[in-house]
Design a protein around this motif. Sequence first.
Motif, PDB file in Angstrom:
ATOM      1  N   GLU A   1       0.835  -1.214   0.000  1.00 46.52           N
ATOM      2  CA  GLU A   1       0.000   0.000   0.000  1.00 46.52           C
ATOM      3  C   GLU A   1       0.867   1.259   0.000  1.00 46.52           C
ATOM      4  O   GLU A   1       0.608   2.194  -0.762  1.00 46.52           O
ATOM      5  N   PHE A   2       1.886   1.287   0.864  1.00 47.18           N
ATOM      6  CA  PHE A   2       2.802   2.438   0.892  1.00 47.18           C
ATOM      7  C   PHE A   2       3.478   2.613  -0.461  1.00 47.18           C
ATOM      8  O   PHE A   2       3.566   3.720  -0.985  1.00 47.18           O
ATOM      9  N   ARG A   3       3.966   1.510  -1.036  1.00 48.99           N
ATOM     10  CA  ARG A   3       4.677   1.575  -2.314  1.00 48.99           C
ATOM     11  C   ARG A   3       3.763   2.096  -3.421  1.00 48.99           C
ATOM     12  O   ARG A   3       4.141   2.966  -4.196  1.00 48.99           O
ATOM     13  N   ASP A   4       2.536   1.567  -3.486  1.00 50.91           N
ATOM     14  CA  ASP A   4       1.610   1.979  -4.545  1.00 50.91           C
ATOM     15  C   ASP A   4       1.220   3.445  -4.403  1.00 50.91           C
ATOM     16  O   ASP A   4       1.116   4.168  -5.399  1.00 50.91           O
ATOM     17  N   THR A   5       1.025   3.878  -3.169  1.00 49.92           N
ATOM     18  CA  THR A   5       0.711   5.294  -2.919  1.00 49.92           C
ATOM     19  C   THR A   5       1.888   6.165  -3.328  1.00 49.92           C
ATOM     20  O   THR A   5       1.720   7.201  -3.984  1.00 49.92           O
ATOM     21  N   TRP A   6       3.080   5.744  -2.957  1.00 48.50           N
ATOM     22  CA  TRP A   6       4.283   6.503  -3.285  1.00 48.50           C
ATOM     23  C   TRP A   6       4.472   6.592  -4.795  1.00 48.50           C
ATOM     24  O   TRP A   6       4.852   7.638  -5.316  1.00 48.50           O
ATOM     25  N   LYS A   7       4.176   5.505  -5.488  1.00 47.75           N
ATOM     26  CA  LYS A   7       4.289   5.482  -6.952  1.00 47.75           C
ATOM     27  C   LYS A   7       3.353   6.525  -7.561  1.00 47.75           C
ATOM     28  O   LYS A   7       3.730   7.247  -8.496  1.00 47.75           O
ATOM     29  N   GLN A   8       2.130   6.640  -7.018  1.00 47.90           N
ATOM     30  CA  GLN A   8       1.170   7.630  -7.510  1.00 47.90           C
ATOM     31  C   GLN A   8       1.672   9.052  -7.262  1.00 47.90           C
ATOM     32  O   GLN A   8       1.484   9.933  -8.100  1.00 47.90           O
ATOM     33  N   VAL A   9       2.313   9.279  -6.120  1.00 44.04           N
ATOM     34  CA  VAL A   9       2.876  10.599  -5.809  1.00 44.04           C
ATOM     35  C   VAL A   9       3.942  10.958  -6.845  1.00 44.04           C
ATOM     36  O   VAL A   9       3.965  12.082  -7.363  1.00 44.04           O
ATOM     37  N   ILE A  10       4.813  10.009  -7.166  1.00 41.64           N
ATOM     38  CA  ILE A  10       5.875  10.255  -8.151  1.00 41.64           C
ATOM     39  C   ILE A  10       5.263  10.580  -9.517  1.00 41.64           C
ATOM     40  O   ILE A  10       5.676  11.532 -10.186  1.00 41.64           O
ATOM     41  N   ILE A  11       4.254   9.821  -9.916  1.00 40.04           N
ATOM     42  CA  ILE A  11       3.603  10.051 -11.212  1.00 40.04           C
ATOM     43  C   ILE A  11       2.978  11.436 -11.245  1.00 40.04           C
ATOM     44  O   ILE A  11       3.136  12.180 -12.215  1.00 40.04           O
ATOM     45  N   LYS A  12       2.261  11.819 -10.168  1.00 42.47           N
ATOM     46  CA  LYS A  12       1.638  13.150 -10.111  1.00 42.47           C
ATOM     47  C   LYS A  12       2.686  14.256 -10.179  1.00 42.47           C
ATOM     48  O   LYS A  12       2.507  15.251 -10.870  1.00 42.47           O
ATOM     49  N   ASN A  13       3.793  14.084  -9.444  1.00 40.10           N
ATOM     50  CA  ASN A  13       4.864  15.087  -9.470  1.00 40.10           C
ATOM     51  C   ASN A  13       5.458  15.224 -10.865  1.00 40.10           C
ATOM     52  O   ASN A  13       5.741  16.328 -11.313  1.00 40.10           O
ATOM     53  N   ARG A  14       5.645  14.097 -11.546  1.00 38.47           N
ATOM     54  CA  ARG A  14       6.187  14.154 -12.913  1.00 38.47           C
ATOM     55  C   ARG A  14       5.227  14.874 -13.840  1.00 38.47           C
ATOM     56  O   ARG A  14       5.648  15.664 -14.678  1.00 38.47           O
ATOM     57  N   GLN A  15       3.922  14.596 -13.702  1.00 35.83           N
ATOM     58  CA  GLN A  15       2.928  15.250 -14.552  1.00 35.83           C
ATOM     59  C   GLN A  15       2.927  16.751 -14.300  1.00 35.83           C
ATOM     60  O   GLN A  15       2.870  17.542 -15.240  1.00 35.83           O
ATOM     61  N   THR A  16       2.980  17.136 -13.043  1.00 39.43           N
ATOM     62  CA  THR A  16       3.002  18.561 -12.682  1.00 39.43           C
ATOM     63  C   THR A  16       4.253  19.229 -13.236  1.00 39.43           C
ATOM     64  O   THR A  16       4.180  20.306 -13.829  1.00 39.43           O
ATOM     65  N   THR A  17       5.405  18.584 -13.064  1.00 39.95           N
ATOM     66  CA  THR A  17       6.662  19.129 -13.561  1.00 39.95           C
ATOM     67  C   THR A  17       6.646  19.243 -15.068  1.00 39.95           C
ATOM     68  O   THR A  17       7.061  20.247 -15.640  1.00 39.95           O
ATOM     69  N   TYR A  18       6.115  18.228 -15.743  1.00 41.93           N
ATOM     70  CA  TYR A  18       6.031  18.222 -17.204  1.00 41.93           C
ATOM     71  C   TYR A  18       5.145  19.352 -17.695  1.00 41.93           C
ATOM     72  O   TYR A  18       5.498  20.092 -18.605  1.00 41.93           O
ATOM     73  N   LYS A  19       3.974  19.542 -17.028  1.00 36.99           N
ATOM     74  CA  LYS A  19       3.038  20.606 -17.433  1.00 36.99           C
ATOM     75  C   LYS A  19       3.673  21.983 -17.238  1.00 36.99           C
ATOM     76  O   LYS A  19       3.541  22.859 -18.062  1.00 36.99           O
ATOM     77  N   GLN A  20       4.374  22.148 -16.120  1.00 36.40           N
ATOM     78  CA  GLN A  20       5.028  23.427 -15.848  1.00 36.40           C
ATOM     79  C   GLN A  20       6.127  23.676 -16.869  1.00 36.40           C
ATOM     80  O   GLN A  20       6.306  24.788 -17.340  1.00 36.40           O
ATOM     81  N   GLY A  21       6.866  22.633 -17.226  1.00 35.48           N
ATOM     82  CA  GLY A  21       7.938  22.752 -18.225  1.00 35.48           C
ATOM     83  C   GLY A  21       7.381  23.080 -19.596  1.00 35.48           C
ATOM     84  O   GLY A  21       7.981  23.843 -20.364  1.00 35.48           O
ATOM     85  N   ALA A  22       6.212  22.548 -19.924  1.00 38.25           N
ATOM     86  CA  ALA A  22       5.594  22.792 -21.236  1.00 38.25           C
ATOM     87  C   ALA A  22       5.085  24.222 -21.350  1.00 38.25           C
ATOM     88  O   ALA A  22       5.005  24.764 -22.435  1.00 38.25           O
ATOM     89  N   GLN A  23       4.762  24.849 -20.195  1.00 39.27           N
ATOM     90  CA  GLN A  23       4.223  26.213 -20.213  1.00 39.27           C
ATOM     91  C   GLN A  23       5.313  27.269 -20.344  1.00 39.27           C
ATOM     92  O   GLN A  23       5.046  28.399 -20.684  1.00 39.27           O
ATOM     93  N   VAL A  24       6.568  26.883 -20.062  1.00 37.28           N
ATOM     94  CA  VAL A  24       7.664  27.865 -20.058  1.00 37.28           C
ATOM     95  C   VAL A  24       7.999  28.281 -21.456  1.00 37.28           C
ATOM     96  O   VAL A  24       7.890  27.655 -22.414  1.00 37.28           O
TER      97      VAL A  24
END
Length: 132
Positions: A109-132
Motif C-alpha cells: 500500500e505504501f509503495r503503490d501510494t508513493w508510486k502515484q505521488v511520483i507520477i503526479k509530481n512528474r505530470q506537474t513538472t512536465y506541465k510546468q515545463g511545457a508552459q515555459v
Amino acid sequence: MSNKQYQAYQNNAVNTASGGELTLMLYNGCIKFIKQASKNIQNGEFEQKNTNIQKAQNIIQELMITLDQKIAISQQILPLYEYMHYQLKEANIKNDPAILDEVLGLTVEFRDTWKQVIIKNRQTTYKQGAQV
C-alpha cells in the motif's frame, strides 16, 4: 547480461535515482525480502528467513529515519512504520507467515501510494515545463 554488468547497472540506477525513486526502491526491496522470508519459512530455511526479515527491518528503519517530521502526515506514518517493524520482529520469532502477509500488505500500500505521488509530481513538472 553478466552478473557483473547487472550489478553495475543496479549501482548506476541507484546513483542516478531521485529521492522519490530511492524511496520506491526501498519499498520494492522490502517487499522482495518479506516475500522471500515467507518462502523461507515454508521451506524450513530459518537462517535465510532471519536474514531476509532483518533486511526488511533495516529498510523500515531507513524509512523511519528519513521521514520528514516537518510534514504533518509523517506523524501518522511513523507509528505505522513502527508497527511494521515490530510485526517483522514478531514474525521472525514466531515463524509466522500470516504476520509477514500483513506487513507485506501495508508495504505494498505504501509503495503503490508513493508510486502515484511520483507520477503526479512528474505530470506537474512536465506541465510546468511545457508552459515555459
